[in-house]
Design a protein around this motif. Structure first.
Motif, mmCIF file in Angstrom:
data_model
loop_
_atom_site.group_PDB
_atom_site.id
_atom_site.type_symbol
_atom_site.label_atom_id
_atom_site.label_comp_id
_atom_site.label_asym_id
_atom_site.label_seq_id
_atom_site.Cartn_x
_atom_site.Cartn_y
_atom_site.Cartn_z
ATOM 1 N N TYR A 1 110.828 -67.561 -26.122
ATOM 2 C CA TYR A 1 111.278 -66.170 -26.088
ATOM 3 C C TYR A 1 111.587 -65.746 -24.646
ATOM 4 O O TYR A 1 112.539 -65.020 -24.399
ATOM 5 C CB TYR A 1 110.234 -65.238 -26.699
ATOM 6 C CG TYR A 1 110.683 -63.799 -26.714
ATOM 7 C CD1 TYR A 1 111.683 -63.380 -27.581
ATOM 8 C CD2 TYR A 1 110.126 -62.866 -25.852
ATOM 9 C CE1 TYR A 1 112.120 -62.068 -27.593
ATOM 10 C CE2 TYR A 1 110.556 -61.555 -25.848
ATOM 11 C CZ TYR A 1 111.543 -61.155 -26.729
ATOM 12 O OH TYR A 1 111.983 -59.853 -26.724
ATOM 13 N N ARG A 2 110.787 -66.228 -23.705
ATOM 14 C CA ARG A 2 111.019 -65.918 -22.294
ATOM 15 C C ARG A 2 112.372 -66.470 -21.840
ATOM 16 O O ARG A 2 113.138 -65.783 -21.154
ATOM 17 C CB ARG A 2 109.891 -66.485 -21.441
ATOM 18 C CG ARG A 2 109.835 -65.935 -20.044
ATOM 19 C CD ARG A 2 108.615 -66.425 -19.271
ATOM 20 N NE ARG A 2 107.369 -66.216 -19.997
ATOM 21 C CZ ARG A 2 106.570 -67.203 -20.426
ATOM 22 N NH1 ARG A 2 106.866 -68.465 -20.199
ATOM 23 N NH2 ARG A 2 105.454 -66.934 -21.078
ATOM 24 N N TYR B 1 114.915 -67.001 -23.787
ATOM 25 C CA TYR B 1 115.902 -66.158 -24.461
ATOM 26 C C TYR B 1 116.132 -64.862 -23.691
ATOM 27 O O TYR B 1 117.257 -64.483 -23.402
ATOM 28 C CB TYR B 1 115.443 -65.863 -25.890
ATOM 29 C CG TYR B 1 116.236 -64.774 -26.567
ATOM 30 C CD1 TYR B 1 117.524 -65.010 -27.038
ATOM 31 C CD2 TYR B 1 115.695 -63.506 -26.731
ATOM 32 C CE1 TYR B 1 118.263 -64.014 -27.647
ATOM 33 C CE2 TYR B 1 116.419 -62.498 -27.345
ATOM 34 C CZ TYR B 1 117.703 -62.760 -27.795
ATOM 35 O OH TYR B 1 118.426 -61.769 -28.394
ATOM 36 N N ARG B 2 115.037 -64.176 -23.347
ATOM 37 C CA ARG B 2 115.159 -62.888 -22.643
ATOM 38 C C ARG B 2 115.797 -63.058 -21.268
ATOM 39 O O ARG B 2 116.640 -62.267 -20.877
ATOM 40 C CB ARG B 2 113.780 -62.216 -22.495
ATOM 41 C CG ARG B 2 113.201 -61.685 -23.761
ATOM 42 C CD ARG B 2 114.003 -60.560 -24.371
ATOM 43 N NE ARG B 2 114.224 -59.498 -23.411
ATOM 44 C CZ ARG B 2 115.205 -58.614 -23.497
ATOM 45 N NH1 ARG B 2 116.046 -58.645 -24.492
ATOM 46 N NH2 ARG B 2 115.350 -57.673 -22.583
ATOM 47 N N GLU B 3 115.380 -64.076 -20.512
ATOM 48 C CA GLU B 3 115.943 -64.293 -19.177
ATOM 49 C C GLU B 3 117.434 -64.590 -19.259
ATOM 50 O O GLU B 3 118.226 -64.060 -18.465
ATOM 51 C CB GLU B 3 115.209 -65.432 -18.467
ATOM 52 C CG GLU B 3 113.808 -65.081 -18.034
ATOM 53 C CD GLU B 3 113.043 -66.257 -17.474
ATOM 54 O OE1 GLU B 3 113.605 -67.381 -17.429
ATOM 55 O OE2 GLU B 3 111.883 -66.061 -17.080
ATOM 56 N N THR B 4 117.828 -65.423 -20.215
ATOM 57 C CA THR B 4 119.243 -65.738 -20.386
ATOM 58 C C THR B 4 120.023 -64.494 -20.773
ATOM 59 O O THR B 4 121.098 -64.220 -20.231
ATOM 60 C CB THR B 4 119.427 -66.832 -21.459
ATOM 61 O OG1 THR B 4 118.644 -67.966 -21.105
ATOM 62 C CG2 THR B 4 120.877 -67.243 -21.594
ATOM 63 N N LEU B 5 119.470 -63.720 -21.686
ATOM 64 C CA LEU B 5 120.127 -62.500 -22.142
ATOM 65 C C LEU B 5 120.311 -61.515 -20.994
ATOM 66 O O LEU B 5 121.404 -60.978 -20.783
ATOM 67 C CB LEU B 5 119.305 -61.864 -23.268
ATOM 68 C CG LEU B 5 119.960 -60.775 -24.084
ATOM 69 C CD1 LEU B 5 121.124 -61.338 -24.889
ATOM 70 C CD2 LEU B 5 118.938 -60.149 -25.013
ATOM 71 N N VAL B 6 119.264 -61.296 -20.222
ATOM 72 C CA VAL B 6 119.333 -60.342 -19.112
ATOM 73 C C VAL B 6 120.335 -60.803 -18.059
ATOM 74 O O VAL B 6 121.132 -60.007 -17.548
ATOM 75 C CB VAL B 6 117.930 -60.134 -18.491
ATOM 76 C CG1 VAL B 6 118.003 -59.417 -17.161
ATOM 77 C CG2 VAL B 6 117.036 -59.372 -19.462
ATOM 78 N N GLU C 1 123.897 -60.426 -19.454
ATOM 79 C CA GLU C 1 124.273 -59.018 -19.579
ATOM 80 C C GLU C 1 124.542 -58.374 -18.227
ATOM 81 O O GLU C 1 125.256 -57.385 -18.141
ATOM 82 C CB GLU C 1 123.191 -58.240 -20.326
ATOM 83 C CG GLU C 1 123.180 -58.523 -21.807
ATOM 84 C CD GLU C 1 122.063 -57.798 -22.543
ATOM 85 O OE1 GLU C 1 121.094 -57.354 -21.888
ATOM 86 O OE2 GLU C 1 122.165 -57.685 -23.772
ATOM 87 N N LYS D 1 124.495 -62.786 -27.052
ATOM 88 C CA LYS D 1 123.270 -63.007 -27.831
ATOM 89 C C LYS D 1 123.246 -64.406 -28.437
ATOM 90 O O LYS D 1 122.207 -65.083 -28.432
ATOM 91 C CB LYS D 1 123.139 -61.940 -28.924
ATOM 92 C CG LYS D 1 121.817 -61.947 -29.616
ATOM 93 C CD LYS D 1 121.686 -60.754 -30.545
ATOM 94 C CE LYS D 1 120.307 -60.703 -31.160
ATOM 95 N NZ LYS D 1 120.147 -59.545 -32.032
ATOM 96 N N ALA E 1 122.384 -66.915 -25.726
ATOM 97 C CA ALA E 1 120.957 -66.836 -25.368
ATOM 98 C C ALA E 1 120.094 -67.475 -26.452
ATOM 99 O O ALA E 1 119.120 -68.183 -26.149
ATOM 100 C CB ALA E 1 120.555 -65.389 -25.146
#
Length: 71
Positions: free
Chosen positions: A32-33, A35-40, A43, A61, A64
């Motif tokens: 999940y980390r 995923y979030r880092e890639t998404l941020v 973006e 999305k 990510a």
């Protein structure tokens, strides 16, 4: 009448289950980390930067999710 009885100590079984649970949670958190880092990071890029990478805002999305969880 003879019969065989196999027993496990509750402590060993609980410890093994707890360790497996802990490892599972740690792995899910790590994914999940990612995923979030890639998404941020994606973006935060401008539309021009995303276009240079061949991406659109609508595909961030999906990218990510693939980075963190695979297919």
């Amino acid at each position: 009448m003879a019969y065989a009885n196999a027993t496990q100590t509750a402590e060993f079984g609980f410890t093994a289950r707890f360790t497996a649970f802990k490892n599972s949670v740690a792995q899910r958190m790590a994914r999940y980390r990612v995923y979030r880092e890639t998404l941020v990071e994606l973006e935060s890029l401008t539309d021009r930067d995303l276009n240079d990478l061949g991406l659109s805002r609508a595909g961030i999305k999906a990218v990510a999710l693939e980075a963190a969880y695979g297919n």
